[in-house]
Motif scaffolding. Structure first.
Motif, PDB file in Angstrom:
ATOM      1  N   GLN A 110     -33.129  41.582  -3.556  1.00 35.77           N
ATOM      2  CA  GLN A 110     -31.964  42.458  -3.465  1.00 35.77           C
ATOM      3  C   GLN A 110     -31.451  42.739  -4.860  1.00 35.77           C
ATOM      4  N   SER A 111     -31.173  44.012  -5.112  1.00 33.52           N
ATOM      5  CA  SER A 111     -30.653  44.375  -6.424  1.00 33.52           C
ATOM      6  C   SER A 111     -29.644  45.511  -6.314  1.00 33.52           C
ATOM      7  N   PRO A 112     -28.725  45.587  -7.281  1.00 34.76           N
ATOM      8  CA  PRO A 112     -28.542  44.628  -8.366  1.00 34.76           C
ATOM      9  C   PRO A 112     -27.845  43.366  -7.874  1.00 34.76           C
ATOM     10  N   GLN A 113     -27.800  42.352  -8.728  1.00 35.64           N
ATOM     11  CA  GLN A 113     -27.102  41.112  -8.361  1.00 35.64           C
ATOM     12  C   GLN A 113     -25.610  41.338  -8.316  1.00 35.64           C
ATOM     13  N   SER A 114     -25.122  42.169  -9.244  1.00 42.17           N
ATOM     14  CA  SER A 114     -23.692  42.444  -9.287  1.00 42.17           C
ATOM     15  C   SER A 114     -23.468  43.842  -9.840  1.00 42.17           C
TER      16      SER A 114
END
Lengths: 114, 109
Positions: free
Chosen positions: B6-10
């Motif tokens: 999954q992206s982005p992380q933040s």
């Protein structure tokens, strides 16, 4: 409103002291799940009940047990909590239409081990 | 086993901006689900996708099930402060489901 209820919301236990977390649902769903979620991580499935059939994930430690006495209630028993078991524990439900589809989560119980 | 990336992380965005996040896998899934988790609460289902190519909206949220069945994206349009939280994708195949690691969204007013 129909919902998934978890009690207590916060639980503190001592290292090695057995603890039980409870979950109840008014949705009349066939499937109930228990997840462990550590900080900033995704929920990790521990086990689930499909009606009375218990399904344990292969990597769930023996320290974790579960009971489902009826459709509405499910319990998570941690027999000898270690410091590494401190986490948020999430209960979820879904209909029997398909495993893992459209799960309804409770608010979680945050477990602290001292 | 099947792994989800999954992206982005933040993400840190300004209120009113659009947001896009995605999940990819090396294996196929039958169902993709997107959840949002607020601090101290359980995840809440946002959108469920059941067919390859399916595009589904829920208010300002739009998600698609990739045609290869190995990916999905979630878009949020015109973000607002209450969109803050962690968004998880989840892929389901038969008796298995995997969560992505989550995308933490921060919306600056």
């Amino acid at each position: 409103d129909a919902m998934v209820i978890q009690n207590p919301r916060y639980q503190v236990t001592q290292f090695g002291k057995p603890v039980t977390l409870s979950c109840s649902q008014t949705l009349n769903h066939n499937v109930m799940y228990w997840y462990q979620q550590k900080s900033s991580q995704a929920p990790k499935l521990l086990f689930h009940y499909y009606d009375k059939d218990f399904n344990n994930e292969a990597d769930t430690p023996d320290n974790f047990q579960s009971r489902r006495p009826n459709t509405s209630f499910c319990f998570l028993d941690i027999r000898s909590p270690g410091l590494g078991d401190a986490a948020m524990y999430l209960c979820a439900t879904s209909t029997g239409r398909g495993l893992f589809l459209e799960q309804y989560f409770g608010p979680g119980t945050r477990l602290t081990v001292t | 086993g099947q792994q989800l990336n999954q992206s982005p992380q933040s993400m840190f965005i300004q209120e009113g901006e659009d947001v896009s996040m995605n999940c990819t896998s090396s294996s196929i899934f039958n169902t993709w689900l997107w959840y949002k988790q607020d601090p101290g609460e359980g995840p809440v289902l946002l959108i469920a996708l059941y067919k390859a190519g399916e595009l589904t909206s829920n208010g300002r949220l739009t998600a698609q099930f990739g045609i290869t069945r190995k990916d999905s994206f979630l878009n949020i349009s015109a973000s607002i402060p209450s969109d803050v939280g962690i968004y998880f994708c989840a892929g389901q195949l038969n008796n298995d489901m995997r969560f992505g690691a989550g995308t933490r969204l921060t919306v600056k007013p």
